[in-house]
Design a protein around this motif. Sequence first.
Motif, mmCIF file in Angstrom:
data_model
loop_
_atom_site.group_PDB
_atom_site.id
_atom_site.type_symbol
_atom_site.label_atom_id
_atom_site.label_comp_id
_atom_site.label_asym_id
_atom_site.label_seq_id
_atom_site.Cartn_x
_atom_site.Cartn_y
_atom_site.Cartn_z
ATOM 1 N N GLY A 116 0.835 -1.201 0.000
ATOM 2 C CA GLY A 116 0.000 0.000 0.000
ATOM 3 C C GLY A 116 0.863 1.241 0.000
ATOM 4 O O GLY A 116 2.101 1.173 0.068
ATOM 5 N N LEU A 117 0.223 2.388 -0.078
ATOM 6 C CA LEU A 117 0.942 3.666 -0.107
ATOM 7 C C LEU A 117 1.289 4.085 1.320
ATOM 8 O O LEU A 117 0.430 4.501 2.085
ATOM 9 C CB LEU A 117 0.082 4.736 -0.785
ATOM 10 N N ASP A 118 2.551 3.960 1.656
ATOM 11 C CA ASP A 118 3.038 4.379 2.963
ATOM 12 C C ASP A 118 4.518 4.721 2.823
ATOM 13 O O ASP A 118 5.232 4.138 1.996
ATOM 14 C CB ASP A 118 2.840 3.267 3.997
ATOM 15 N N HIS A 119 4.989 5.657 3.630
ATOM 16 C CA HIS A 119 6.376 6.120 3.539
ATOM 17 C C HIS A 119 6.721 6.505 2.097
ATOM 18 O O HIS A 119 7.798 6.195 1.596
ATOM 19 C CB HIS A 119 7.334 5.034 4.045
ATOM 20 N N THR A 152 -3.463 4.283 4.661
ATOM 21 C CA THR A 152 -4.794 4.139 4.068
ATOM 22 C C THR A 152 -5.222 2.689 3.944
ATOM 23 O O THR A 152 -6.373 2.350 4.239
ATOM 24 C CB THR A 152 -4.850 4.810 2.681
ATOM 25 N N GLU A 153 -4.316 1.812 3.532
ATOM 26 C CA GLU A 153 -4.667 0.398 3.373
ATOM 27 C C GLU A 153 -5.072 -0.201 4.711
ATOM 28 O O GLU A 153 -6.106 -0.859 4.835
ATOM 29 C CB GLU A 153 -3.481 -0.379 2.793
ATOM 30 N N GLY A 154 -4.243 0.019 5.736
ATOM 31 C CA GLY A 154 -4.524 -0.557 7.040
ATOM 32 C C GLY A 154 -5.763 0.026 7.687
ATOM 33 O O GLY A 154 -6.596 -0.696 8.248
ATOM 34 N N SER A 158 -13.559 -0.846 8.229
ATOM 35 C CA SER A 158 -14.525 -1.851 7.789
ATOM 36 C C SER A 158 -14.872 -2.790 8.938
ATOM 37 O O SER A 158 -16.043 -3.165 9.125
ATOM 38 C CB SER A 158 -13.945 -2.646 6.609
ATOM 39 N N GLN A 159 -13.866 -3.148 9.718
ATOM 40 C CA GLN A 159 -14.074 -4.028 10.865
ATOM 41 C C GLN A 159 -14.942 -3.345 11.934
ATOM 42 O O GLN A 159 -15.845 -3.954 12.507
ATOM 43 C CB GLN A 159 -12.716 -4.410 11.467
ATOM 44 N N ILE A 160 -14.677 -2.071 12.184
ATOM 45 C CA ILE A 160 -15.473 -1.319 13.159
ATOM 46 C C ILE A 160 -16.931 -1.240 12.715
ATOM 47 O O ILE A 160 -17.860 -1.400 13.516
ATOM 48 C CB ILE A 160 -14.897 0.104 13.346
ATOM 49 N N LYS A 200 -4.264 13.643 3.984
ATOM 50 C CA LYS A 200 -5.415 13.837 3.104
ATOM 51 C C LYS A 200 -6.144 12.530 2.816
ATOM 52 O O LYS A 200 -7.359 12.426 3.001
ATOM 53 C CB LYS A 200 -4.967 14.502 1.801
ATOM 54 N N ASP A 201 -5.419 11.535 2.345
ATOM 55 C CA ASP A 201 -6.060 10.265 2.008
ATOM 56 C C ASP A 201 -6.544 9.532 3.256
ATOM 57 O O ASP A 201 -7.574 8.842 3.227
ATOM 58 C CB ASP A 201 -5.093 9.373 1.226
ATOM 59 N N VAL A 202 -5.820 9.691 4.356
ATOM 60 C CA VAL A 202 -6.167 8.995 5.602
ATOM 61 C C VAL A 202 -7.452 9.558 6.202
ATOM 62 O O VAL A 202 -8.397 8.818 6.509
ATOM 63 C CB VAL A 202 -5.006 9.097 6.614
ATOM 64 N N LEU A 203 -7.511 10.862 6.374
ATOM 65 C CA LEU A 203 -8.670 11.477 7.027
ATOM 66 C C LEU A 203 -9.933 11.344 6.196
ATOM 67 O O LEU A 203 -11.046 11.319 6.743
ATOM 68 C CB LEU A 203 -8.383 12.953 7.315
ATOM 69 N N ALA A 204 -9.772 11.230 4.892
ATOM 70 C CA ALA A 204 -10.941 11.076 4.022
ATOM 71 C C ALA A 204 -11.684 9.771 4.279
ATOM 72 O O ALA A 204 -12.851 9.631 3.904
ATOM 73 C CB ALA A 204 -10.504 11.153 2.560
ATOM 74 N N LEU A 205 -11.032 8.811 4.935
ATOM 75 C CA LEU A 205 -11.642 7.509 5.190
ATOM 76 C C LEU A 205 -12.615 7.529 6.367
ATOM 77 O O LEU A 205 -13.532 6.711 6.435
ATOM 78 C CB LEU A 205 -10.551 6.472 5.484
#
Length: 403
Positions: A167-170, A297-299, A305-307, A328-333
Amino acid sequence: MTYKETLNWMFQQLPMYQQKGASALKDKLDNIIYFSEVLGRPEKKFKSIHVAGTNGKGSSSHMLASILQEAGYKVGLYTSPHLKDFRERIKINGEPIGKRCVKDFISKHKAFLEYNELSFFEMTVGMAFHYFAEEKVDIAVIEVGLGGRLDSTNIIIPEISLITNIGLDHTQILGDTLEKIALEKAGIIKRDVPVVISESKPETEGIFKLIAAQKSAKIVFAEELPNENYETDLKGSYQKKNMNGVVTVLKELKGFGIESMHIKNGLLNCIKNTGLLGRWQVLGEKPMTVCDTAHNTEGLRMILSQIDKYGAKQIHFVLGFVNDKDLKDVLALFPKNAKYYFTRPNIPRGLEAEKLKQAASEFGLKGKTYKSVKVGLKKALNNARLDDFVYIGGSTFVVSEVV
């Protein structure tokens, strides 16, 4: 030096990525190769499994170690980062390396480490490999710290390699596309050493196949193979893909007697056997209170989804991030109808809670700031009803303050 003084020296004198960020990283393996030679090439004295990936590599490493322990082997486990105690990084059959071993190792090699300016991670990898060799482990599960190609662990020649989710990280270090990141992860593929891909994507599959072909390495995609339906004490439906990769690795691993019973028991007793913390860890049940180290974002997509499956009337998020995270991508989730408690993890890289609140407001996420993670959690628990859901996360360092 005492054990505490030794850790302070390791953390402060030489930079560590978790605290300092990209400035702590080296772009070559020269130092760890040199250090390994000084130590007598300890990585050549034990068998190993190498595990890389964006998400799932920590859980997968612990699953592998637990199953191998159930099969009666003496198993080394090297992971990073730690949550509460540095010694979590280096374990044998679930027992962390002794404080005296840490202290004596650093004391013996301190002059070398200072003169050659080894990073925190380089010295820690050297310590782990030396410890596993000295203790004569049957096999060690070695988790990549960051990336793969230039990671300090990448001096081993394992029996088999495993690459988990990409996934997209670092992205500032590994690249800003899945293809670039996959190329860095694929750097652990060694000549004639089989590699298992636990979860592939159209953007990454071709890269893994190409590198494996160049190295004459057998490549196996776990998703394409039928596996038994095992259960694990590591909660979260996302562990299914990790289990598939782990089971496939053990089927491909030569020279070790792993039976279905070992796999079943190892997966069911992973936390007990390895002491793993912070993976969908339940801290309380009324209200349901869970923390997890997912931070990209992937994690986080899998976590949310689990929550959602719990169907709670109200969700309370106690969140904190590091200051170099692309939010940006994280908070959008995150859902807009939840309640938010913005905090700052207690490390130099911790993002100020007020800045997080401002960034979150752009996505319609409303809440208040709190001076610490624990204060934010206390407030969330005070506000939550018994049928609500409280989640703590956003960073490994947020979780480390509550487990």
